[in-house]
Design a protein around this motif. Structure first.
Motif, PDB file in Angstrom:
ATOM      1  N   THR A  22      -3.508   6.977  13.713  1.00 11.62           N
ATOM      2  CA  THR A  22      -4.894   5.972  14.252  1.00 11.62           C
ATOM      3  C   THR A  22      -4.562   4.965  14.268  1.00 11.62           C
ATOM      4  O   THR A  22      -4.184   4.470  12.868  1.00 11.62           O
ATOM      5  CB  THR A  22      -5.780   6.784  14.106  1.00 11.62           C
ATOM      6  OG1 THR A  22      -6.550   6.731  13.461  1.00 11.62           O
ATOM      7  CG2 THR A  22      -5.912   8.472  14.393  1.00 11.62           C
ATOM      8  N   ILE A  23      -4.759   4.007  14.700  1.00 12.79           N
ATOM      9  CA  ILE A  23      -4.673   2.379  14.856  1.00 12.79           C
ATOM     10  C   ILE A  23      -5.840   2.393  14.586  1.00 12.79           C
ATOM     11  O   ILE A  23      -7.505   2.204  14.348  1.00 12.79           O
ATOM     12  CB  ILE A  23      -5.523   1.091  15.350  1.00 12.79           C
ATOM     13  CG1 ILE A  23      -2.961   2.112  15.964  1.00 12.79           C
ATOM     14  CG2 ILE A  23      -4.772   0.111  15.316  1.00 12.79           C
ATOM     15  CD1 ILE A  23      -2.178   1.235  15.597  1.00 12.79           C
ATOM     16  N   GLY A  24      -6.765   1.995  12.642  1.00 11.96           N
ATOM     17  CA  GLY A  24      -8.321   2.484  12.294  1.00 11.96           C
ATOM     18  C   GLY A  24      -7.679   3.655  11.590  1.00 11.96           C
ATOM     19  O   GLY A  24      -7.144   3.996  11.285  1.00 11.96           O
ATOM     20  N   PRO A  25      -9.296   3.504  11.232  1.00 12.38           N
ATOM     21  CA  PRO A  25      -9.939   4.826  10.656  1.00 12.38           C
ATOM     22  C   PRO A  25      -9.794   6.124  11.918  1.00 12.38           C
ATOM     23  O   PRO A  25      -9.447   6.203  13.290  1.00 12.38           O
ATOM     24  CB  PRO A  25     -12.012   4.777  10.851  1.00 12.38           C
ATOM     25  CG  PRO A  25     -11.968   3.486  11.576  1.00 12.38           C
ATOM     26  CD  PRO A  25     -10.943   2.382  12.551  1.00 12.38           C
ATOM     27  N   VAL A  26      -9.917   7.145  11.419  1.00 15.20           N
ATOM     28  CA  VAL A  26      -9.788   8.436  11.738  1.00 15.20           C
ATOM     29  C   VAL A  26     -11.445   8.676  12.553  1.00 15.20           C
ATOM     30  O   VAL A  26     -12.377   8.398  12.375  1.00 15.20           O
ATOM     31  CB  VAL A  26      -9.387   9.790  11.248  1.00 15.20           C
ATOM     32  CG1 VAL A  26      -9.956  11.235  11.703  1.00 15.20           C
ATOM     33  CG2 VAL A  26      -8.887   9.201  10.087  1.00 15.20           C
TER      34      VAL A  26
ATOM     35  N   ILE B 190      -4.096  10.528  10.768  1.00 12.08           N
ATOM     36  CA  ILE B 190      -4.661   9.704   9.731  1.00 12.08           C
ATOM     37  C   ILE B 190      -4.034   8.241  10.279  1.00 12.08           C
ATOM     38  O   ILE B 190      -3.654   7.428  11.030  1.00 12.08           O
ATOM     39  CB  ILE B 190      -2.711  10.372   9.423  1.00 12.08           C
ATOM     40  CG1 ILE B 190      -2.896  11.808   8.529  1.00 12.08           C
ATOM     41  CG2 ILE B 190      -2.358   9.120   7.571  1.00 12.08           C
ATOM     42  CD1 ILE B 190      -1.964  11.894   8.192  1.00 12.08           C
ATOM     43  N   SER B 191      -5.248   7.269   9.061  1.00 12.75           N
ATOM     44  CA  SER B 191      -4.781   6.335  10.082  1.00 12.75           C
ATOM     45  C   SER B 191      -3.059   5.480   9.576  1.00 12.75           C
ATOM     46  O   SER B 191      -2.385   5.558   8.811  1.00 12.75           O
ATOM     47  CB  SER B 191      -5.935   5.462   9.031  1.00 12.75           C
ATOM     48  OG  SER B 191      -7.069   6.081   8.980  1.00 12.75           O
TER      49      SER B 191
ATOM     50  N   PRO C 276      -8.018   4.967  19.131  1.00 15.37           N
ATOM     51  CA  PRO C 276      -7.416   5.782  18.657  1.00 15.37           C
ATOM     52  C   PRO C 276      -6.386   5.192  18.602  1.00 15.37           C
ATOM     53  O   PRO C 276      -5.876   4.193  17.754  1.00 15.37           O
ATOM     54  CB  PRO C 276      -7.345   7.058  18.462  1.00 15.37           C
ATOM     55  CG  PRO C 276      -7.603   7.212  19.582  1.00 15.37           C
ATOM     56  CD  PRO C 276      -8.511   6.629  20.079  1.00 15.37           C
TER      57      PRO C 276
END
Lengths: 503, 295, 318
Positions: free
Chosen positions: A49-53, A81-82, A394
């Motif tokens: 994911t781009i950024g936090p879960v 997973i980030s 995400p």
């Protein structure tokens, strides 16, 4: 006393290590028996994911399972997973033999394939993934074939990316210039000349990636129309009518390119910090510090840039598309060796390429909660929600299976998908599509050459050093690091591949 | 008393000036960082880094506040891990260092070597990872942040061993023995109380290691809810590094944190430990007070 | 100040022997938890060093992969870079050891001489501050100073001094100084605390009697403080020698912002391995690098220990 202590310690160490490692290596044995019992098979689906879960991950997982349990009797567990942690953690999961059944490869497909971290899915793809094969098409399948075997399947998206240039439309308008006339680097320079005189504080070109102005040496930038970088730029193909692997960095075309970049740098067109800045091009444009950038992309890059920078942007492709192995294998879906039930995994992969609901769920979340439909069919955040407050955002609507099935986000050109699909069909295909270089035999030279490349290429690319002095140094260091050995090995592998594939 | 007041004053003044220079050299760069975190993003890119920016903004912190719950939780985890880890570290280290400092312990040199050898040879990440996850199953548990690597290290042991052997006179230990005290009692009642400076030093070293560590979380935690503060902050930074170096990024659009936010992240990571440190410093006060008695 | 605890042989009675045995047993008990941890955390994974000699093929599993002899080590020696990275690693570490020790001791002594408690506390906290900042952020701070376009030096300070802007990240010649200064800056806070702890353990009465004898501050330092610090200095130096082939990855990768033009001055073994293996991610090769660094460090420290044993037996590590 000392001796026996040491002996005991060694024995214990050896025993423990043996137990551990044999426990892990047994994870590589696959069972191809899939039991169609009442209890659904569980698979772990991982992607970055781009950024936090996202916080609503469980909701999405439940919705997906409603579909998968019904259709293929498979229960999916989401492992998100980030992106910053992705490579390290996915790697460790495979090394540690942990449960991981289906995952994407992001630019490291051939490396994972040659180290056998992925399993050969040629057969199971034929049996359970027929619809994937249709969605992806023969050419794209060829692109991920290594030595006749398939270890992963490309995602379905625009693959005909080419070097393009992005420029701020409002500034072009200000000086009565148009991007449509641009075909070569010389044309671009003409525009820079005018704009830079009027905009003293603005860099004409900023790096799309750290230390890289041109991002790629493909066709339009070095003046060779059908250029295939054969995966890594260490030994490339000029043109599509021969199979001779040559050293890019000794070519006249490369020399001309770096000379141009040097003159542009000295004229002040290139951002002074190009080699080291970590500011993204969009933030530089936003701050009024940048006029344009090169990019390696398909249509739609301009609207993305416009959205993020707040200024109108236009895009011009600098060459006709050529679909190469590296373009296709850039993003693939694969089944790692840790998967115990490839049949179940493949069945799910099939859904990823055919089931619109799954793609939308994974991309955007749940309708009504994470996005709403507009009247024109596009989607947007619901009222009161934005990218930082959404429970599921995400940012991966370019990754999952067949992206042409997914909704279009508000602001995207509604014809985008049509154009991309058309480009995929009409673009030229590289003659060596399907050739993937295995660097294991020359791994020593590879490590040395990579270091030399990273030392010299960015500075030459940004024009921050004098090519007359530095280019010869670069070339000689490459030679002493063993680039000729790599090229020879590549040529040998290519010759074998050519014989096997060109009948 | 000895010493003329004037030369004392000159002496102290010299000390103060030199030390103040060092202190400023340490503080000013950090100050620049803090100011940059409060600078408006566009101004930062346009005019560069300065102690006197043209435009202020708290946008960077706003972004972090959105991640607020996650950051608070991470703070909690980091504090817990640091306190537990450091306490265990001190106990393990002191207990192993003590015998190594006793010259009457026959196997002293052998075990010193065994301890020290661990600083030289390293099996690498893969074997450690396999052991901790396959055998001890610490993956995605809080133990993943406490056990690997930081629970005790040879460096601390050697420091403590050094201190014990040079600063605890053997006569004291002998005297305690003659008084009928067992080894454990001697250790706790005689040795430890005299070792406050080194306990504080090694404790501080351990606390800083735990506080700053981000690799344990990276390797052993995929469950975000267990991330320590450094994991959260680091993840933000490495997401950014990925996007600025990858070809995939051309297809991604997200509101990614920018320069100002990176600075804010740094400030957030440092402020708590900085605020607490002066309180722990009282263990050093004893020594500094003694220093004041001189001259 | 050597402590004499040799019991006269004639007075070794049965009870003394028993007490000695009990004492030895207690020593083992003390060490047990720590040794257990070292065994688990450090010694067991050492068994995995064999990976350095394998050509890892995941389909066979790590354990069953083919042996590769010394193939995985070649890249560390083969190119002209091999000399550069070795030289850089060694020279930087030597500079760190020498300057770090001198500075750490100097500042520790100064702190111990402070009469104002409050100011002493303040200085110590400030100097410790850089230790608490992650290296990536330190790299950004460096960038805030050295950026060609927006850095404090080029934009504000150099113009005031009449010097034209320097492209810091393209000129290798400045970087040995920059990196040494950054490393000292980061490490000073902690190293001076270690020395300070030792200094605090020195009995004040020694200083007082020296002063009565008429010794000035400088003489006191040379004749009392430094000799008392000798064991600590030797220990810390030996530990550093054991790590002399390892470099702080963050310092050499992040602070120069991974700028290729600076490699000749900033590439060390750890960064070389990382960059070389970025594409291939060959764990055999990275394990080989770690093995190589360990062996060299081990040999050097054994040599150093041998030398120290000859000169000053008491202070040798083992």
């Amino acid at each position: 006393m000392k001796k026996s202590l040491r002996l005991i310690a060694m024995l214990t160490m050896a025993t423990m290590t043996t137990t551990l490692l044999s426990a892990c290596s047994s994870g590589s044995k696959n069972s191809t028996i899939s039991t169609a019992t009442s209890a659904p098979t569980e698979i772990t689906w991982a992607f970055p994911t781009i950024g936090p879960v996202p916080t609503d991950k469980q909701l999405i997982e439940d919705e997906i399972n409603k579909i998968t349990i019904k259709e293929i009797n498979v229960k999916v567990k989401l492992q998100l997973i980030s992106i910053g942690n992705w490579f390290q953690q996915s790697n460790l999961m495979i090394t540690g033999g942990e449960k991981l059944d289906i995952m994407p490869t992001l630019g490291n497909y051939s490396q994972l394939g040659s180290q056998k971290q992925l399993i050969d899915i040629t057969d199971v793809l034929n049996k359970y993934g027929q619809e994937i094969k249709t969605a992806v098409g023969d050419n794209f399948l060829k692109g991920t074939t290594i030595n006749g075997k398939i270890y992963g399947v490309a995602n379905v998206n625009g693959k005909a990316a080419v070097p393009s240039i992005l420029m701020r439309k409002d500034i072009l308008d200000k000086y009565n210039l148009s991007i449509d006339s641009v075909k070569t680097l010389a044309d671009i320079e003409k525009i820079f000349e005018v704009v830079s005189k009027g905009e003293k504080n603005m860099a004409m070109l900023v790096p799309p990636n750290q230390g890289s102005i041109t991002t790629t040496y493909a066709g339009g930038l070095i003046g060779v129309p059908k250029f295939d970088n054969l995966g890594d730029n260490f030994g490339v193909l000029f043109g599509n009518d021969n199979y001779k692997v040559v050293d890019l960095f000794e070519s006249d075309q490369y020399k001309n390119l770096v000379n141009t970049m040097r003159s542009w740098n000295q004229k002040g067109y290139i951002l002074k910090d190009a080699a080291t800045t970590t500011d993204t091009p969009n933030s530089l444009i936003k701050a009024g510090k940048a006029f344009g950038q090169f990019t390696y992309s398909e249509v739609g890059a301009d609207s993305l840039a416009a959205k993020d920078s707040g200024f109108p942007i236009v895009q011009k492709k600098l060459q006709d598309s050529l679909i190469t192995t590296s373009a296709i294998a850039n993003i693939t879906w694969a089944i790692p060796v840790t998967c115990k039930d490839p049949v179940a995994a493949m069945k799910f992969m099939n859904l990823m390429y055919t089931n619109k609901a799954i793609v939308d769920l994974a991309d955007f979340g749940i309708e009504g909660k994470h996005y709403v439909k507009n009247s024109d069919g596009s989607i947007a955040f619901p009222k009161g929600v934005d990218s930082t407050t959404s429970g599921y955002n995400p940012g991966i609507n370019w990754l999952i299976g067949d992206q042409f099935l997914a909704h279009l986000w508000q602001g995207t050109n509604p014809d985008n998908n049509k154009i991309l699909q058309n480009d995929n069909k009409t673009a030229s295909i590289s003659n060596v599509l399907g050739f993937a270089f295995d660097s294991t035999k020359v791994k020593t030279e590879y490590a040395s050459v990579t270091n030399v490349y990273k030392q010299y290429a960015p500075a030459l690319d940004c024009g921050s050093v004098d090519p007359a002095k530095i280019l010869p140094e670069f070339i000689s260091k490459l030679k002493s690091a063993g680039i000729d050995k790599i090229i020879a090995e590549k040529q040998a592998q290519l010759d074998v591949w050519e014989k096997a594939n060109k009948k | 008393m000895k010493g003329i007041k004037k030369s004392d004053f000159k002496y102290q003044a010299c000390l103060n000036i030199i030390l103040m220079l060092f202190a400023l050299a340490s503080i000013l760069p950090f100050l620049l960082l803090v100011i940059a975190s409060f600078t408006d993003e566009n101004t930062l890119i346009q005019s560069g880094y300065t102690f006197f920016p043209a435009k202020f903004s708290i946008n960077a912190y706003k972004y972090l506040i959105y991640q607020g719950p996650m950051i608070f939780r991470a703070y909690g985890i980091t504090f817990l891990v640091t306190i537990v880890g450091t306490s265990l570290n001190l106990i393990l280290t002191a207990m192993i260092a003590y015998p190594l400092s006793r010259k009457d312990f026959s196997k002293r040199k052998l075990f010193s070597f065994i301890v020290f050898f661990t600083m030289l040879f390293n099996g690498g990440l893969v074997p450690s990872y396999l052991m901790w996850t396959q055998f001890f199953h610490i993956k995605n548990t809080i133990f993943a942040l406490i056990f690997p690597n930081l629970l005790m290290n040879a460096f601390g042991v050697i420091l403590m061993q050094n201190y014990f052997s040079h600063n605890i006179p053997h006569e004291l230990i002998e005297a305690a023995e003659i008084d009928g005290s067992g080894e454990f009692k001697t250790f706790f009642k005689v040795v430890l109380p005299l070792s406050l400076p080194i306990l504080a030093t090694v404790g501080l070293m351990s606390a800083i290691s735990y506080w700053n560590d981000w690799t344990n979380g990276l390797y052993y935690l995929t469950d975000q809810s267990l991330f320590s503060l450094q994991n959260v902050l680091n993840r933000i930074l490495t997401d950014l590094q990925f996007l600025s170096s990858s070809t995939v990024s051309t297809q991604v659009h997200m509101d990614m944190p920018s320069t100002g936010i990176r600075m804010a992240i740094a400030v957030v990571g440092v402020v708590p430990i900085l605020a607490l440190y002066p309180f722990f410093q009282k263990y050093f006060v004893k020594g500094i007070t003694l220093g004041a008695v001189k001259g | 100040m050597k402590v004499n605890n040799i019991k006269n042989n004639n007075t070794l009675t049965a009870t003394t022997k028993k007490r000695k045995r009990k004492s030895e047993l207690a020593m083992y008990l003390f060490m047990f938890p720590g040794l257990l941890y070292l065994f688990v955390n450090n010694y067991i994974p050492m068994g995995g060093l064999f990976i350095a000699f394998k050509n890892v093929d995941y389909s066979k599993g790590i354990f069953n992969s083919d042996w590769a002899g010394f193939e995985n080590f070649k890249y560390l020696f083969s190119s002209s870079d091999a000399w550069i990275i070795t030289r850089n690693t060694l020279l930087y570490n030597l500079a760190f050891i020498i300057f770090g020790t001198i500075l750490g001791i100097a500042v520790a002594i100064m702190l111990s001489e402070m009469s104002s408690k409050l100011m002493g506390k303040f200085y110590q906290t400030s100097i410790l501050l850089p230790q608490l900042i992650s290296i990536i952020i330190i790299a950004y701070i460096g960038y805030a100073f050295l950026s060609a376009d927006s850095g404090l030096l080029n934009k504000t300070i150099l113009p005031k001094l009449g010097i034209s802007p320097i492209s810091w990240y393209s000129e290798p010649k400045y970087w040995p100084f920059i990196l040494i200064i950054v490393n000292l800056w980061k490490g000073l806070g902690f190293s001076c605390i270690i020395y300070l702890a030792s200094i605090l353990g020195i009995d004040r009465s020694i200083y007082e009697s020296a002063e009565i004898d008429g010794a000035g501050k400088w003489k006191q330092m040379v004749n009392i403080t430094l000799p008392m610090l000798k064991p600590t200095i030797i220990t810390l130096t030996m530990l550093a020698i054991g790590r002399i082939f390892y470099a702080d990855f963050g310092l050499f990768y992040q602070v120069p912002m991974n700028s290729g033009a600076l490699y000749n001055a900033t590439n060390v073994i750890d960064t070389y391995v990382y960059r070389g293996l970025l594409q291939t991610n060959d764990i055999g090769m990275s394990s080989a690098a770690g093995f190589y660094q360990s062996v060299v460090g081990c040999v050097l420290v054994l040599l150093a220990n041998f030398v120290v044993n000859k000169l000053d037996k008491e202070n040798a590590l083992f």
